[in-house]
Write an enzyme that holds these catalytic residues in place. Structure first.
Site, PDB file in Angstrom:
ATOM      1  N   CYS A  94       0.801  -1.235   0.000  1.00 12.51           N
ATOM      2  CA  CYS A  94       0.000   0.000   0.000  1.00 12.51           C
ATOM      3  C   CYS A  94       0.830   1.281   0.000  1.00 12.51           C
ATOM      4  CB  CYS A  94      -0.919   0.000   1.210  1.00 12.51           C
ATOM      5  SG  CYS A  94      -2.104  -1.347   1.174  1.00 12.51           S
TER       6      CYS A  94
HETATM    7  N1  LIG Z   1      -2.752  -6.276   1.688  1.00 12.71           N
HETATM    8  C1  LIG Z   1      -3.261  -5.260   2.350  1.00 12.71           C
HETATM    9  O1  LIG Z   1      -3.010  -5.125   3.527  1.00 12.71           O
HETATM   10  C2  LIG Z   1      -4.164  -4.237   1.681  1.00 12.71           C
HETATM   11  C3  LIG Z   1      -4.775  -3.273   2.495  1.00 12.71           C
HETATM   12  C4  LIG Z   1      -5.633  -2.357   1.920  1.00 12.71           C
HETATM   13  C5  LIG Z   1      -5.859  -2.382   0.555  1.00 12.71           C
HETATM   14  N2  LIG Z   1      -5.250  -3.307  -0.234  1.00 12.71           N
HETATM   15  C6  LIG Z   1      -5.556  -3.294  -1.662  1.00 12.71           C
HETATM   16  O2  LIG Z   1      -6.375  -4.409  -1.965  1.00 12.71           O
HETATM   17  C7  LIG Z   1      -6.083  -4.898  -3.272  1.00 12.71           C
HETATM   18  C8  LIG Z   1      -5.711  -6.369  -3.201  1.00 12.71           C
HETATM   19  O3  LIG Z   1      -4.526  -6.502  -2.424  1.00 12.71           O
HETATM   20  P1  LIG Z   1      -4.051  -7.872  -1.796  1.00 12.71           P
HETATM   21  O4  LIG Z   1      -3.005  -7.509  -0.802  1.00 12.71           O
HETATM   22  O5  LIG Z   1      -5.204  -8.692  -1.341  1.00 12.71           O
HETATM   23  O6  LIG Z   1      -3.385  -8.555  -3.086  1.00 12.71           O
HETATM   24  P2  LIG Z   1      -2.918 -10.091  -3.226  1.00 12.71           P
HETATM   25  O7  LIG Z   1      -1.846 -10.086  -4.258  1.00 12.71           O
HETATM   26  O8  LIG Z   1      -2.659 -10.685  -1.885  1.00 12.71           O
HETATM   27  O9  LIG Z   1      -4.198 -10.802  -3.798  1.00 12.71           O
HETATM   28  C9  LIG Z   1      -4.728 -10.543  -5.057  1.00 12.71           C
HETATM   29  C10 LIG Z   1      -5.310 -11.836  -5.617  1.00 12.71           C
HETATM   30  O10 LIG Z   1      -5.923 -11.514  -6.854  1.00 12.71           O
HETATM   31  C11 LIG Z   1      -5.697 -12.599  -7.742  1.00 12.71           C
HETATM   32  N3  LIG Z   1      -5.892 -12.115  -9.099  1.00 12.71           N
HETATM   33  C12 LIG Z   1      -5.080 -11.368  -9.863  1.00 12.71           C
HETATM   34  N4  LIG Z   1      -5.660 -11.121 -11.057  1.00 12.71           N
HETATM   35  C13 LIG Z   1      -6.856 -11.738 -11.032  1.00 12.71           C
HETATM   36  C14 LIG Z   1      -7.926 -11.860 -11.984  1.00 12.71           C
HETATM   37  N5  LIG Z   1      -7.861 -11.285 -13.178  1.00 12.71           N
HETATM   38  N6  LIG Z   1      -8.994 -12.566 -11.604  1.00 12.71           N
HETATM   39  C15 LIG Z   1      -9.066 -13.166 -10.401  1.00 12.71           C
HETATM   40  N7  LIG Z   1      -8.101 -13.089  -9.474  1.00 12.71           N
HETATM   41  C16 LIG Z   1      -7.020 -12.379  -9.795  1.00 12.71           C
HETATM   42  C17 LIG Z   1      -4.271 -13.037  -7.431  1.00 12.71           C
HETATM   43  O11 LIG Z   1      -4.020 -14.351  -7.874  1.00 12.71           O
HETATM   44  C18 LIG Z   1      -4.262 -12.920  -5.906  1.00 12.71           C
HETATM   45  O12 LIG Z   1      -4.666 -14.118  -5.283  1.00 12.71           O
HETATM   46  C19 LIG Z   1      -4.976  -3.983  -3.813  1.00 12.71           C
HETATM   47  O13 LIG Z   1      -5.559  -2.942  -4.543  1.00 12.71           O
HETATM   48  C20 LIG Z   1      -4.347  -3.432  -2.554  1.00 12.71           C
HETATM   49  O14 LIG Z   1      -3.738  -2.184  -2.788  1.00 12.71           O
HETATM   50  C21 LIG Z   1      -4.404  -4.239   0.308  1.00 12.71           C
END
Ligand SMILES: NC(=O)c1ccc[n+]([C@@H]2O[C@H](COP(=O)([O-])OP(=O)(O)OC[C@H]3O[C@@H](n4cnc5c(N)ncnc54)[C@H](O)[C@@H]3O)[C@@H](O)[C@H]2O)c1
Length: 433
Positions: free
Chosen positions: A272
């Site tokens: 983030c």
């Molecule tokens: N990790 C955190 O603490 C956090 C906190 C707040 C916001 N976010 C935001 O949330 C969003 C997701 O982050 P995350 O940490 O969960 O990411 P992550 O990489 O852990 O998970 C994303 C998932 O999406 C899947 N994916 C990718 N492309 C895809 C598609 N076309 N169809 C289906 N699945 C698909 C990936 O395989 C993966 O499992 C981002 O925008 C991030 O900035 C994350």
């Protein structure tokens, strides 16, 4: 359309689909299951689907018991078959939003997800984007792709944005206890998205548009990035003056109003804070605005690994050792304490910089026994966590995992460079960076 949707939600008959089973999507999915909703998780990563079906967890702080309970409830299923989106009443998108190699928003994941939804979109569905992104994404990117289905937003389906505020492994806050901002493109859409999230979180915060919701998330993260940069700059300044920044912070935070403590470190990490601010600065350029605070904070924060490497050179120099050829053990690969997430971790930058100076670097991290391929640092893939021994010339503490607090570093008899204020008592072997 609205009344029927609200009735389904109230009766827990609405089916929830979550696309992206990562750090955000998986707990979200489980929350709906735990509240009695049928919830389907979608991912393109087959290994995640297999893992969940086998009842195993690939995220350290999501327990096997929690996954077993969800599987046992029969309300939880996972799939890579996107035709099953038709079964869902609400589709929540939690896919990655990184930066590309030019440090611009990488929209490919959101775009391909919306393209995967569009052929299966049906009347009456709600689609919510949760991924952090620039203001305007829902209206300018998501809705036009969904409307390729021939259906019209707010006439045939609803679209909304609700930013994720997950803080992995924070024992004080879980998905359920963090208030959730929701914004939609119509009053009906807002009422619906509000009803859905009210089922799983303490309270929702409805706002007047998707753009406000998108901007609120960026503001939260820019606030952190700028304040971390400020405290990093103060650390460097105070250190030159022989003043300990950590003691300064402890003193300053006794002010009961108008102050919030932030802590310095070896650089920014995680999915983030190092990334999200640049979603706004990129969009701001379209409006002729140069976001100087964001850029300056980025510049200061990314310069911190250089400062740490400089300190490592100074400490070794005192012992008459050059950095070149010195054996360094870096403690902590994760971007923050007690998690197994090493995306964008400053530890990688430290390893790269130290190795570019000829140092021989190993890492230790109890949560990361082996480095898997990452987007930015694939050349480290396959390296494994080393034992903490006195065979090194320097130990460099990069992440303050709790397990490190119990180690008697003095007994190692080698210098320790601490970027996290983990070492509380003074010793000729202990140095700060
Ligand atoms: N990790 C955190 O603490 C956090 C906190 C707040 C916001 N976010 C935001 O949330 C969003 C997701 O982050 P995350 O940490 O969960 O990411 P992550 O990489 O852990 O998970 C994303 C998932 O999406 C899947 N994916 C990718 N492309 C895809 C598609 N076309 N169809 C289906 N699945 C698909 C990936 O395989 C993966 O499992 C981002 O925008 C991030 O900035 C994350």
């Amino acid at each position: 359309m609205k009344t029927e949707f609200l009735k389904k939600v109230a009766e827990k008959k609405a089916v929830i689909g979550v696309i992206g089973l990562g750090y955000v999507g998986l707990p979200l999915n489980l929350c709906f299951v735990e509240k009695g909703f049928r919830s389907i998780g979608f991912d393109i990563d087959e290994s995640k689907i297999k893992s969940l079906e086998a009842g195993t967890s690939y995220i350290k702080h999501i327990s096997l018991e929690r996954i077993a309970r969800a599987n046992h409830s029969k309300l939880f299923s996972v799939t890579s078959d996107f035709t099953r989106l038709q079964e869902c009443d609400a589709i929540l998108i939690a896919v990655p939003t990184p930066l590309n190699k030019n440090r611009e928003p990488e929209m490919e994941y959101i775009v391909s997800t919306c393209e995967a939804i569009s052929p299966h979109l049906r009347k009456g569905q709600l689609v919510v984007l949760e991924s952090t992104t620039y203001p305007g994404t829902t209206v300018e990117v998501v809705i036009p792709i969904l409307e390729k289905s021939g259906l019209k937003v707010d006439k045939d389906f609803y679209a909304a944005f609700s930013p994720e505020r997950e803080d992995p492994n924070n024992p004080q806050f879980t998905t359920e206890t963090i208030p959730k901002v929701v914004g939609a493109t119509s009053n009906d859409g807002l009422e619906i998205v509000n009803a859905v999230y009210s089922q799983i979180v303490v309270h929702t915060v409805p706002v007047s548009s998707t753009q406000i919701a998108e901007a609120a998330k960026l503001m939260e993260n820019i606030f952190r990035s700028v304040n971390i940069a400020l405290v990093n700059e103060l650390k460097v300044t105070f250190m030159k003056m022989g003043i300990d920044i950590w003691e300064v912070i402890e003193a300053a935070k006794t002010k009961p109003f108008g102050f919030m403590p932030f802590y310095p470190g070896p650089g920014l990490g995680g999915h983030c804070i190092p990334i999200d601010p640049f979603y706004l600065s990129w969009k701001a350029r379209e409006f002729g605005v140069n976001s100087r605070f964001i850029e300056l904070a980025g510049e200061i924060n990314t310069s911190m690994p250089d400062f740490v490497v400089q300190r490592a050179m100074e400490v070794l120099n005192e012992l008459g050792k050059p950095l070149k050829g010195s054996k360094i053990l870096l403690l902590g690969l994760a971007y923050k304490a007690n998690v197994d997430d090493y995306r964008e971790s400053p530890s990688f930058v430290l390893m790269e910089k130290l190795e570019s100076h000829g140092a021989v670097v190993d890492y230790n991290d109890p949560y990361i026994p082996m480095i898997k391929t990452t987007r930015e640092h694939s050349h480290f893939a396959g390296r494994t966590s080393a034992e903490i021994t006195s065979t090194y010339d320097l130990v460099l503490i990069s992440t303050a995992h709790d397990v490190y607090k119990d180690i008697n570093f003095e007994r190692l008899g080698i210098p320790v460079l601490d970027t996290r204020n983990l070492l509380k008592h003074p010793s000729p072997l202990f140095h700060k960076a």
